[in-house]
Every structure is written in C-alpha cells, then in structure tokens.
Design a protein around this motif. Structure first.
Motif, PDB file in Angstrom:
ATOM      1  N   SER A 199     -13.462   5.770   0.004  1.00 49.89           N
ATOM      2  CA  SER A 199     -13.642   5.359   1.395  1.00 49.89           C
ATOM      3  C   SER A 199     -12.482   4.497   1.909  1.00 49.89           C
ATOM      4  O   SER A 199     -12.449   4.140   3.087  1.00 49.89           O
ATOM      5  CB  SER A 199     -14.956   4.584   1.550  1.00 49.89           C
ATOM      6  N   LEU A 200     -11.519   4.178   1.059  1.00 50.85           N
ATOM      7  CA  LEU A 200     -10.383   3.341   1.453  1.00 50.85           C
ATOM      8  C   LEU A 200      -9.441   4.142   2.350  1.00 50.85           C
ATOM      9  O   LEU A 200      -9.050   5.256   2.011  1.00 50.85           O
ATOM     10  CB  LEU A 200      -9.648   2.865   0.204  1.00 50.85           C
ATOM     11  N   SER A 201      -9.083   3.565   3.492  1.00 51.03           N
ATOM     12  CA  SER A 201      -8.230   4.282   4.438  1.00 51.03           C
ATOM     13  C   SER A 201      -6.750   4.021   4.150  1.00 51.03           C
ATOM     14  O   SER A 201      -6.393   3.021   3.520  1.00 51.03           O
ATOM     15  CB  SER A 201      -8.549   3.851   5.870  1.00 51.03           C
ATOM     16  N   LEU A 202      -5.921   4.909   4.663  1.00 45.64           N
ATOM     17  CA  LEU A 202      -4.469   4.741   4.548  1.00 45.64           C
ATOM     18  C   LEU A 202      -4.042   3.464   5.271  1.00 45.64           C
ATOM     19  O   LEU A 202      -3.157   2.742   4.804  1.00 45.64           O
ATOM     20  CB  LEU A 202      -3.747   5.965   5.109  1.00 45.64           C
ATOM     21  N   ALA A 203      -4.682   3.152   6.375  1.00 44.25           N
ATOM     22  CA  ALA A 203      -4.364   1.927   7.128  1.00 44.25           C
ATOM     23  C   ALA A 203      -4.608   0.681   6.271  1.00 44.25           C
ATOM     24  O   ALA A 203      -3.834  -0.280   6.330  1.00 44.25           O
ATOM     25  CB  ALA A 203      -5.191   1.863   8.402  1.00 44.25           C
ATOM     26  N   THR A 204      -5.648   0.697   5.468  1.00 44.75           N
ATOM     27  CA  THR A 204      -5.942  -0.434   4.585  1.00 44.75           C
ATOM     28  C   THR A 204      -4.867  -0.568   3.509  1.00 44.75           C
ATOM     29  O   THR A 204      -4.473  -1.687   3.157  1.00 44.75           O
ATOM     30  CB  THR A 204      -7.338  -0.272   3.945  1.00 44.75           C
ATOM     31  N   ILE A 205      -4.381   0.556   3.019  1.00 43.72           N
ATOM     32  CA  ILE A 205      -3.292   0.519   2.026  1.00 43.72           C
ATOM     33  C   ILE A 205      -2.060  -0.111   2.669  1.00 43.72           C
ATOM     34  O   ILE A 205      -1.443  -1.006   2.092  1.00 43.72           O
ATOM     35  CB  ILE A 205      -2.968   1.933   1.496  1.00 43.72           C
ATOM     36  N   TYR A 206      -1.706   0.354   3.876  1.00 38.36           N
ATOM     37  CA  TYR A 206      -0.554  -0.212   4.587  1.00 38.36           C
ATOM     38  C   TYR A 206      -0.720  -1.717   4.769  1.00 38.36           C
ATOM     39  O   TYR A 206       0.209  -2.490   4.524  1.00 38.36           O
ATOM     40  CB  TYR A 206      -0.376   0.450   5.957  1.00 38.36           C
ATOM     41  N   LYS A 207      -1.894  -2.135   5.212  1.00 35.41           N
ATOM     42  CA  LYS A 207      -2.161  -3.549   5.462  1.00 35.41           C
ATOM     43  C   LYS A 207      -1.975  -4.368   4.183  1.00 35.41           C
ATOM     44  O   LYS A 207      -1.335  -5.426   4.195  1.00 35.41           O
ATOM     45  CB  LYS A 207      -3.583  -3.708   6.002  1.00 35.41           C
ATOM     46  N   ASN A 208      -2.515  -3.881   3.074  1.00 36.12           N
ATOM     47  CA  ASN A 208      -2.410  -4.595   1.806  1.00 36.12           C
ATOM     48  C   ASN A 208      -0.974  -4.607   1.271  1.00 36.12           C
ATOM     49  O   ASN A 208      -0.503  -5.638   0.788  1.00 36.12           O
ATOM     50  CB  ASN A 208      -3.363  -4.003   0.770  1.00 36.12           C
ATOM     51  N   ILE A 209      -0.291  -3.490   1.381  1.00 29.84           N
ATOM     52  CA  ILE A 209       1.101  -3.421   0.911  1.00 29.84           C
ATOM     53  C   ILE A 209       1.944  -4.427   1.691  1.00 29.84           C
ATOM     54  O   ILE A 209       2.751  -5.171   1.105  1.00 29.84           O
ATOM     55  CB  ILE A 209       1.680  -1.994   1.072  1.00 29.84           C
ATOM     56  N   HIS A 210       1.788  -4.465   2.994  1.00 26.22           N
ATOM     57  CA  HIS A 210       2.607  -5.373   3.793  1.00 26.22           C
ATOM     58  C   HIS A 210       2.219  -6.841   3.566  1.00 26.22           C
ATOM     59  O   HIS A 210       3.091  -7.716   3.582  1.00 26.22           O
ATOM     60  CB  HIS A 210       2.586  -4.959   5.259  1.00 26.22           C
ATOM     61  N   ALA A 211       0.959  -7.112   3.298  1.00 19.91           N
ATOM     62  CA  ALA A 211       0.554  -8.482   2.951  1.00 19.91           C
ATOM     63  C   ALA A 211       1.175  -8.895   1.616  1.00 19.91           C
ATOM     64  O   ALA A 211       1.665 -10.027   1.473  1.00 19.91           O
ATOM     65  CB  ALA A 211      -0.971  -8.590   2.887  1.00 19.91           C
ATOM     66  N   LEU A 212       1.185  -7.988   0.657  1.00 20.77           N
ATOM     67  CA  LEU A 212       1.789  -8.266  -0.650  1.00 20.77           C
ATOM     68  C   LEU A 212       3.305  -8.437  -0.535  1.00 20.77           C
ATOM     69  O   LEU A 212       3.894  -9.298  -1.183  1.00 20.77           O
ATOM     70  CB  LEU A 212       1.446  -7.149  -1.643  1.00 20.77           C
TER      71      LEU A 212
END
Length: 131
Positions: free
Chosen positions: A48-61
């Motif tokens: 259920s994890l969206s691509l937008a959530t991946i982007y958000k987490n990558i950029h936060a990291l």
C-alpha cells in the motif's frame, strides 16, 4: 559495512519507521539505486506504500544527511548511504555505478576560495564487465 539504521535515524532526529528502515536496507543492499527501483523492491513488503511516500522519505533522508544523491548524465539519479568522501565511476553501457577512493593527487588552485563544503567527482567510461 554494517550500519545501525535505528541509531542513524535517531541521531538525526528522524522518526524510525519500518518504511524508512526498509528503504535504508534496500539502498545498503544495492549500494546505488534509483527511487523507482527502491519502489519496485519495497512494494513487495509494503503493497500500500505509494511512490510519493518513497520520494518524501528519500528526500527527508537526504536533507538529514543520511543519503547522498548521485547525478547521472542522461539518467535518473541514484541514491546511496552517505559515507566518507569518494568518487563515482558510471559505466556508459550498463549504467552501473562504482565507488572509488579519491587520491590526494588532485590539487586545484584554490587561492581565491575560503572553504569547500562538498565535492562530487564523476568518471564515465566502460566497466570491466562490459568490455
């Protein structure tokens, strides 16, 4: 290299979540990987994890200094866990990225520069696997 991702996230005041831990484990496994490839790996564990959530987490990291972004000519950027200064060799045939140690032989004329905050060294060519 073995990383303690819980400590890395906590020291940078980032919330430790299963998704962030999995993202870091995937990046550690591959060394250099694009967001799309991370998404393809992680959706098996978190459908259920969206691509937008991946982007958000990558950029936060990335913003917290946990990840570095590798800018590849004519390709999507890849990400890696931030480590000691090093350069990148990018194969023009297969697209693989290889780290290399930076030697002290590069002495640019820096008399007009007060300080250097970051540097990026990219070399392009053909890797030994593609010859």
């Amino acid at each position: 290299m073995m990383y303690n991702f819980n400590d890395i996230l906590s020291k940078r005041s980032l919330k430790v979540t299963p998704q962030r831990l999995t993202i870091l484990k995937i990046i550690d496994k591959y060394g250099h990987i694009s967001i799309d490839d991370i998404f393809n790996e992680i959706k098996q564990l978190f459908p259920s994890l969206s691509l937008a959530t991946i982007y958000k987490n990558i950029h936060a990291l990335k913003d917290a200094g946990v990840l570095s972004e590798i800018h590849i000519k004519d390709a999507k950027p890849k990400f890696e866990i931030k480590k000691q200064p090093h350069g990148h060799f990018i194969c023009k045939k297969c697209g693989n990225v290889f780290d290399f140690e930076i030697q002290n032989s590069c002495n640019p004329d820096l008399k007009d520069i007060k300080s250097i905050d970051e540097s990026e060294i990219y070399l392009y060519g053909i890797c030994k696997n593609c010859i």
